[in-house]
Write an enzyme that holds these catalytic residues in place. Structure first.
Site, PDB file in Angstrom:
ATOM      1  CD  GLU A 198       2.501  -4.833   8.197  1.00 52.91           C
ATOM      2  OE1 GLU A 198       2.853  -6.027   8.077  1.00 52.91           O
ATOM      3  OE2 GLU A 198       3.072  -3.887   7.632  1.00 52.91           O
ATOM      4  CE  LYS A 253       7.096   1.589  11.902  1.00 46.58           C
ATOM      5  NZ  LYS A 253       7.130   1.347  10.437  1.00 46.58           N
ATOM      6  NE  ARG A 280      -1.552  -0.060   6.751  1.00 47.98           N
ATOM      7  CZ  ARG A 280      -2.040  -0.635   7.836  1.00 47.98           C
ATOM      8  NH1 ARG A 280      -3.240  -0.260   8.300  1.00 47.98           N
ATOM      9  NH2 ARG A 280      -1.369  -1.580   8.471  1.00 47.98           N
ATOM     10  CD1 TRP A 324      -1.337   6.991  12.185  1.00 48.37           C
ATOM     11  CD2 TRP A 324      -1.094   5.062  13.279  1.00 48.37           C
ATOM     12  NE1 TRP A 324      -2.170   7.024  13.268  1.00 48.37           N
ATOM     13  CE2 TRP A 324      -2.050   5.858  13.959  1.00 48.37           C
ATOM     14  CE3 TRP A 324      -0.807   3.800  13.775  1.00 48.37           C
ATOM     15  CZ2 TRP A 324      -2.687   5.431  15.127  1.00 48.37           C
ATOM     16  CZ3 TRP A 324      -1.440   3.369  14.937  1.00 48.37           C
ATOM     17  CH2 TRP A 324      -2.367   4.178  15.609  1.00 48.37           C
ATOM     18  CG  ASN A 325       3.315   3.759   6.352  1.00 47.02           C
ATOM     19  OD1 ASN A 325       2.608   3.427   5.404  1.00 47.02           O
ATOM     20  ND2 ASN A 325       3.750   2.871   7.235  1.00 47.02           N
ATOM     21  CB  SER A 360      -0.729   4.617   6.099  1.00 44.45           C
ATOM     22  OG  SER A 360       0.200   4.440   7.165  1.00 44.45           O
ATOM     23  CG  HIS A 409      -1.761  -7.616  15.936  1.00 46.79           C
ATOM     24  ND1 HIS A 409      -1.264  -7.026  17.068  1.00 46.79           N
ATOM     25  CD2 HIS A 409      -3.088  -7.350  15.928  1.00 46.79           C
ATOM     26  CE1 HIS A 409      -2.247  -6.435  17.719  1.00 46.79           C
ATOM     27  NE2 HIS A 409      -3.366  -6.612  17.046  1.00 46.79           N
ATOM     28  CB  THR A 456       0.454   0.925  11.098  1.00 44.55           C
ATOM     29  OG1 THR A 456       1.162   2.141  10.889  1.00 44.55           O
ATOM     30  CG2 THR A 456      -1.001   1.133  10.721  1.00 44.55           C
ATOM     31  CG  HIS A 501      -0.187   0.053   2.532  1.00 45.20           C
ATOM     32  ND1 HIS A 501       0.331   1.210   3.069  1.00 45.20           N
ATOM     33  CD2 HIS A 501       0.124  -0.929   3.404  1.00 45.20           C
ATOM     34  CE1 HIS A 501       0.924   0.950   4.210  1.00 45.20           C
ATOM     35  NE2 HIS A 501       0.823  -0.347   4.437  1.00 45.20           N
TER      36      HIS A 501
END
Length: 250
Positions: free
Chosen positions: A87, A98, A60, A14-15, A12, A89, A21, A9
């Site tokens: 994705e 991160k 996403r 959050w990326n 996002s 978990h 995520t 994807h």
């Protein structure tokens, strides 16, 4: 000879914020939408079209796929969604930054949590609202199958049966297949296809929004694989993924 197209994807929200995520349902950023459009444009320029698509249960990946199919003029094709393509978990790490987590616990430990094959992060308690048992989209899945946390080994264990039962079956039926999923669910699939070692898979960085093409023989063994697009952009995107877990520069 068969062809399979894999797409992680687009970026996002959050990326963009460098957050873990996992199964959190986060929309594409503006850049992520552009990446998906570019991926679709490249596929169109290269003459690709598809008969069926597979994706996860997360928006996403779904939106990335929808954008690509719109670019191709193929919004009408069948799309199958499964939690098995979600994705990995990330347990209690979901929602944490991160780089800040790397500062707190050390880069080596965060690298293990992010990329080790068999070490999962701290699990979510089932009472935590972030746990997938509280999400109605998974109501038909046995609670025992819904993860509180996962390592890549766990992700492989759920992705490969879906590959065998659904995706590989469609390819062998002669259907042209695209899979829009996530960094770790795609890494799980790549590990299986390329028979990669646990050590080598740690080094693999799949960039967002860039189509990855696998050419497969009659037994679905890879003959070769390659990304579509500008080589310098692809290299830079892969390096960006690799740098996500590093400490903040002061």
């Amino acid at each position: 000879m068969y062809k399979l197209v894999l797409v992680r994807h687009g970026e996002s929200e959050w990326n963009k914020e460098n957050l873990f995520t996992g199964w959190t349902d986060v929309k594409l950023s503006e850049k992520g939408v552009s990446e998906a459009c570019e991926g679709g444009r490249i596929l169109k320029e290269e003459g690709y079209s598809f008969d069926i698509a597979f994706s996860s249960m997360l928006v996403r990946a779904n939106d990335t796929l929808n954008i690509i199919l719109c670019e191709l003029g193929q919004s009408y094709i069948d799309v199958e969604k499964s939690w098995r393509l979600n994705e990995r978990h990330y347990g209690a790490l979901q929602g944490l930054n991160k780089a800040e987590t790397a500062e707190k616990y050390g880069e080596d430990k965060v690298l293990i949590w992010r990329r080790s094959y068999n070490v999962p992060p701290m699990p979510l308690d089932e009472s935590d609202k972030r746990h997938p048992i509280h999400d109605s989209r998974y109501k038909n899945i046995p609670k025992s199958e819904l993860p509180s946390t996962e390592c890549l080994k766990d992700t492989v264990a759920r992705v490969i049966p879906y590959w065998t039962d659904k995706i590989a079956k469609a390819i062998l039926e002669g259907k042209r297949v695209i899979v829009a999923a996530h960094g770790n669910s795609l890494r799980a699939l790549v590990k299986y296809l390329d028979n990669m070692s646990e050590e080598d898979i740690l080094k693999l960085n799949i960039p967002t929004g860039i189509p990855l093409v696998y050419e497969l023989d009659k037994n679905l063994k890879p003959v070769k694989h390659y990304y579509l697009g500008d080589e310098d952009k692809i290299k830079a995107a892969m390096e960006s993924v690799a740098n996500q877990g590093k400490k903040i520069d002061r």
